[in-house]
Motif scaffolding. Sequence first.
Motif, PDB file in Angstrom:
ATOM      1  N   MET A  54       7.665  35.716  27.766  1.00 36.71           N
ATOM      2  CA  MET A  54       8.996  36.019  27.775  1.00 36.71           C
ATOM      3  C   MET A  54       9.258  37.532  27.650  1.00 36.71           C
ATOM      4  SD  MET A  54      10.515  33.373  24.750  1.00 36.71           S
ATOM      5  CE  MET A  54      10.050  31.591  24.840  1.00 36.71           C
ATOM      6  N   THR A  55       8.462  38.300  27.254  1.00 40.26           N
ATOM      7  CA  THR A  55       8.649  39.592  27.475  1.00 40.26           C
ATOM      8  C   THR A  55       8.590  40.294  28.709  1.00 40.26           C
ATOM      9  OG1 THR A  55       7.902  39.842  24.939  1.00 40.26           O
ATOM     10  CG2 THR A  55       7.687  41.941  26.129  1.00 40.26           C
ATOM     11  N   VAL A  56       7.377  39.941  29.200  1.00 37.05           N
ATOM     12  CA  VAL A  56       7.167  40.400  30.624  1.00 37.05           C
ATOM     13  C   VAL A  56       8.229  39.987  31.627  1.00 37.05           C
ATOM     14  CG1 VAL A  56       5.578  40.189  32.714  1.00 37.05           C
ATOM     15  CG2 VAL A  56       4.761  40.620  30.370  1.00 37.05           C
ATOM     16  N   VAL A  57       8.671  38.642  31.572  1.00 33.90           N
ATOM     17  CA  VAL A  57       9.788  38.222  32.293  1.00 33.90           C
ATOM     18  C   VAL A  57      11.118  38.890  32.067  1.00 33.90           C
ATOM     19  CG1 VAL A  57      11.024  36.184  32.924  1.00 33.90           C
ATOM     20  CG2 VAL A  57       8.692  35.780  32.620  1.00 33.90           C
ATOM     21  N   LEU A  58      11.631  38.908  30.785  1.00 31.06           N
ATOM     22  CA  LEU A  58      12.654  39.795  30.656  1.00 31.06           C
ATOM     23  C   LEU A  58      12.670  41.192  30.958  1.00 31.06           C
ATOM     24  CD1 LEU A  58      13.312  38.472  27.054  1.00 31.06           C
ATOM     25  CD2 LEU A  58      14.903  38.100  29.144  1.00 31.06           C
ATOM     26  N   GLY A  59      11.369  41.872  30.771  1.00 28.50           N
ATOM     27  CA  GLY A  59      11.292  43.194  31.055  1.00 28.50           C
ATOM     28  C   GLY A  59      11.470  43.390  32.597  1.00 28.50           C
ATOM     29  N   HIS A  60      10.701  42.207  33.421  1.00 29.62           N
ATOM     30  CA  HIS A  60      10.856  42.192  34.835  1.00 29.62           C
ATOM     31  C   HIS A  60      12.338  42.300  35.356  1.00 29.62           C
ATOM     32  CE1 HIS A  60       8.902  41.482  38.675  1.00 29.62           C
ATOM     33  NE2 HIS A  60      10.192  40.713  38.988  1.00 29.62           N
ATOM     34  N   LEU A  61      13.090  41.281  34.688  1.00 35.17           N
ATOM     35  CA  LEU A  61      14.370  41.216  35.003  1.00 35.17           C
ATOM     36  C   LEU A  61      15.364  42.640  34.720  1.00 35.17           C
ATOM     37  CD1 LEU A  61      15.389  37.653  33.706  1.00 35.17           C
ATOM     38  CD2 LEU A  61      14.816  38.336  35.966  1.00 35.17           C
TER      39      LEU A  61
ATOM     40  N   LEU B 133      13.573  39.750  23.457  1.00 33.90           N
ATOM     41  CA  LEU B 133      14.575  40.409  23.983  1.00 33.90           C
ATOM     42  C   LEU B 133      14.572  41.835  23.169  1.00 33.90           C
ATOM     43  CD1 LEU B 133      17.099  40.867  25.473  1.00 33.90           C
ATOM     44  CD2 LEU B 133      18.317  39.707  23.372  1.00 33.90           C
ATOM     45  N   ALA B 134      14.487  42.030  21.899  1.00 30.57           N
ATOM     46  CA  ALA B 134      14.102  42.908  21.073  1.00 30.57           C
ATOM     47  C   ALA B 134      13.146  43.863  21.511  1.00 30.57           C
ATOM     48  CB  ALA B 134      13.917  43.006  19.635  1.00 30.57           C
ATOM     49  N   SER B 135      11.998  43.242  22.296  1.00 30.34           N
ATOM     50  CA  SER B 135      10.619  44.146  22.566  1.00 30.34           C
ATOM     51  C   SER B 135      10.983  44.900  23.691  1.00 30.34           C
ATOM     52  CB  SER B 135       9.583  42.969  22.731  1.00 30.34           C
ATOM     53  OG  SER B 135       9.198  42.437  21.618  1.00 30.34           O
ATOM     54  N   VAL B 136      11.884  44.116  24.683  1.00 32.28           N
ATOM     55  CA  VAL B 136      11.995  45.044  26.088  1.00 32.28           C
ATOM     56  C   VAL B 136      13.209  45.817  25.828  1.00 32.28           C
ATOM     57  CG1 VAL B 136      11.328  43.226  27.458  1.00 32.28           C
ATOM     58  CG2 VAL B 136      13.706  42.978  26.760  1.00 32.28           C
ATOM     59  N   LEU B 137      14.026  45.737  24.946  1.00 33.87           N
ATOM     60  CA  LEU B 137      15.184  46.691  24.641  1.00 33.87           C
ATOM     61  C   LEU B 137      14.602  47.932  23.956  1.00 33.87           C
ATOM     62  CD1 LEU B 137      18.059  44.400  23.452  1.00 33.87           C
ATOM     63  CD2 LEU B 137      17.786  45.648  25.590  1.00 33.87           C
TER      64      LEU B 137
END
Length: 302
Positions: free
Chosen positions: A109-116, A164-168
């Motif tokens: 989820m972190t990689v996908v959200l970060g990619h987005l 979500l927190a990780s990519v923010l």
Amino acid sequence: MKAHAHPFLLPFCLAATWLVWGSTYLGIKFALLSFTPYVLSGVRYLVAGFVLLAIVKFQRAPWPNLRQTLNAGIIGILMTTIGNGLTCVAERTMPSGATALIIASTPLMTVVLGHLLGTRARTLEWYGIVLGIVGIVLINLDAELAADPRGVALVMAACLSWALASVLIPRLDLPEGAMSSAVQMVVGGFTSIPIALAMGDRIPSHVEPKAVLALAYLIVFGSIIAYSSYVWLLRNARPALASSCSYVNPVVALFLGWLVGGEAVSWPLVAGIAIILTGVVLISRASHHSQAPEPEPEAATD
């Protein structure tokens, strides 16, 4: 504080998030013998947050400005109030090892959200993610997760909030150093208390010694040390490497379940663990071969 300035911090923080957090699932299970989920989460992070705040102020760390405080509060709610709180709720009915297995999906989820959001994943990171998923599937051939769909849904929601927190975190203007972790934990602890009150939860009049020891372990090692290490990793390492603890945590959780809880270890578990660790190696190599960590955003950027 940059990773290349203090190279010893990277392996230390990885060890803290991989090993210590892997043991906290069992710690939560023991603490839930006496404490309800959001009382546990609230007390844990309030105490840890204020202790860490006292430490950083003793070291003369400056107070964050309003913008930094609000940003840290958002992260604290996502990671502690929602992420850890829902995990505690789920562990009332789910085994600690099974909970850790589901949380192993967080790096994906972190990689996908970060990619987005603009952080393109490297090829090795995607390979590592795929191997991690394969390993999780193998492990789940042995885990009876289907018996508790509500618990699974709660843990998945916790994973999404944590990711979500990780990519923010690398994108927000946050307080410097451990002050960021302290503010996050204090805010997360405070917002957990009204939830506990709304659910009719109170601090019990009698608690088992095992639960008290587990709570103390969660405060000192799981929060002050491991949580601060994770926040440091998110600001100084690739997101996939920082969240790779979710791949190693199930290994530690399953081992402790076997050692302490007498849980059986079958071939799907052994094979899944081996594949998961291979995925972690690939993610680590992708981070190692990268250029210097991406610069932190200016304070004017949110």
